[in-house]
Design an enzyme around this catalytic site. Structure first.
Site, mmCIF file in Angstrom:
data_model
loop_
_atom_site.group_PDB
_atom_site.id
_atom_site.type_symbol
_atom_site.label_atom_id
_atom_site.label_comp_id
_atom_site.label_asym_id
_atom_site.label_seq_id
_atom_site.Cartn_x
_atom_site.Cartn_y
_atom_site.Cartn_z
ATOM 1 N N LYS A 13 0.836 -1.245 0.053
ATOM 2 C CA LYS A 13 0.058 -0.181 0.054
ATOM 3 C C LYS A 13 0.840 1.427 -0.175
ATOM 4 C CE LYS A 13 -2.327 -0.815 3.812
ATOM 5 N NZ LYS A 13 -1.467 -2.232 4.143
ATOM 6 N N ARG A 88 -8.969 1.926 9.221
ATOM 7 C CA ARG A 88 -9.023 0.394 9.465
ATOM 8 C C ARG A 88 -9.928 -0.227 10.149
ATOM 9 N NH1 ARG A 88 -3.256 -1.426 9.500
ATOM 10 N NH2 ARG A 88 -1.922 0.553 9.086
ATOM 11 N N ARG A 127 11.375 -7.074 3.434
ATOM 12 C CA ARG A 127 11.413 -5.439 3.668
ATOM 13 C C ARG A 127 12.550 -5.393 5.159
ATOM 14 N NH1 ARG A 127 6.009 -2.712 4.635
ATOM 15 N NH2 ARG A 127 5.891 -3.732 6.437
ATOM 16 N N ARG A 139 11.350 -2.071 11.363
ATOM 17 C CA ARG A 139 10.261 -1.928 12.237
ATOM 18 C C ARG A 139 9.805 -2.959 13.110
ATOM 19 N NH1 ARG A 139 5.602 0.002 7.650
ATOM 20 N NH2 ARG A 139 4.431 -1.227 9.086
ATOM 21 N N ARG A 150 -1.195 -9.066 13.096
ATOM 22 C CA ARG A 150 -1.561 -7.898 12.197
ATOM 23 C C ARG A 150 -2.651 -8.539 11.258
ATOM 24 N NH1 ARG A 150 3.390 -5.480 9.394
ATOM 25 N NH2 ARG A 150 1.644 -3.590 8.842
#
Length: 210
Positions: A13, A88, A127, A139, A150
């Site tokens: 995204k 969300r 990532r 992160r 998540r």
């Protein structure tokens, strides 16, 4: 244009929102980035959100809604914006609808990236490795265990937004597993295909995606 990016964590995204934002000349508003920036500044809201995000949990509606509404009220977002990571929950979506309605504005489209969950773990690991190799901080939520939390939060709280926006006639879904350039081209094609008549547009667009 006023757009929303939807998709599970790791779907891309942020990458696609940044590309479209540059193409359209509107700001990309990432709630995750906003809250992480507040945490880096030591602000209470950011610190509270940081702990929740590190565990893969969703930040409370009140915190996120206020953060986003402040940003879309800024002069820089007057001609449009792309929301990345918001809304969300259905509560957040309704709060956004209410705020836009009060300002006599509306959304142009909601862009959903359809991605097989089995691929997401590899993306998250990649990532994290890229960030580490580049000397950037990894992160806290970029690890397999947090991803599971998540994804469950996404399924139960965010996935229903697809039906919400489909009913409103705003949802545009593309395959997010293809190469980045192809995904961008598909998103642009969807926006062109479903472009509102000029008399119904809610914001100025930029030379129709030059």
């Amino acid at each position: 244009m006023r757009l929303i990016m939807l998709g599970p964590p790791g779907a891309g995204k942020g990458t696609q929102a940044a590309r479209l934002a540059e193409r359209l000349g509107v700001p990309q508003l990432s709630t995750g980035d906003m809250l992480r920036a507040d945490a880096a500044k030591g602000l209470p809201v950011g610190l509270a959100a940081r702990d929740l995000m590190a565990r893969g949990e969703l930040v409370g509606d009140g915190i996120v809604v206020n953060c986003v509404l402040e940003c879309i009220a800024e002069p820089g977002a007057a001609s449009g914006f792309i929301l990345d990571g918001f809304p969300r929950t259905l509560g957040q979506a309704r709060a956004l609808d209410e705020a836009l309605e009060k300002a006599h504005l509306g959304l142009d489209a909601v862009l959903e990236l359809n991605v097989d969950e089995s691929v997401l773990l590899d993306r998250i690991i990649y990532r994290a490795r890229e960030a580490k190799a580049a000397g950037r901080p990894v992160r806290a939520d970029d690890n397999p265990e947090v991803l599971k939390v998540r994804l469950e939060a996404y399924r139960t709280q965010t996935q229903p937004l697809a039906d919400y926006y489909r009913t409103a006639g705003l949802l545009r879904t593309v395959n997010g597993l293809r190469p980045v350039d192809e995904v961008t081209s598909s998103l642009v094609a969807e926006l062109r295909l479903h472009r509102k008549p000029e008399s119904e547009q809610t914001s100025l667009s930029r030379a129709e995606f030059e």
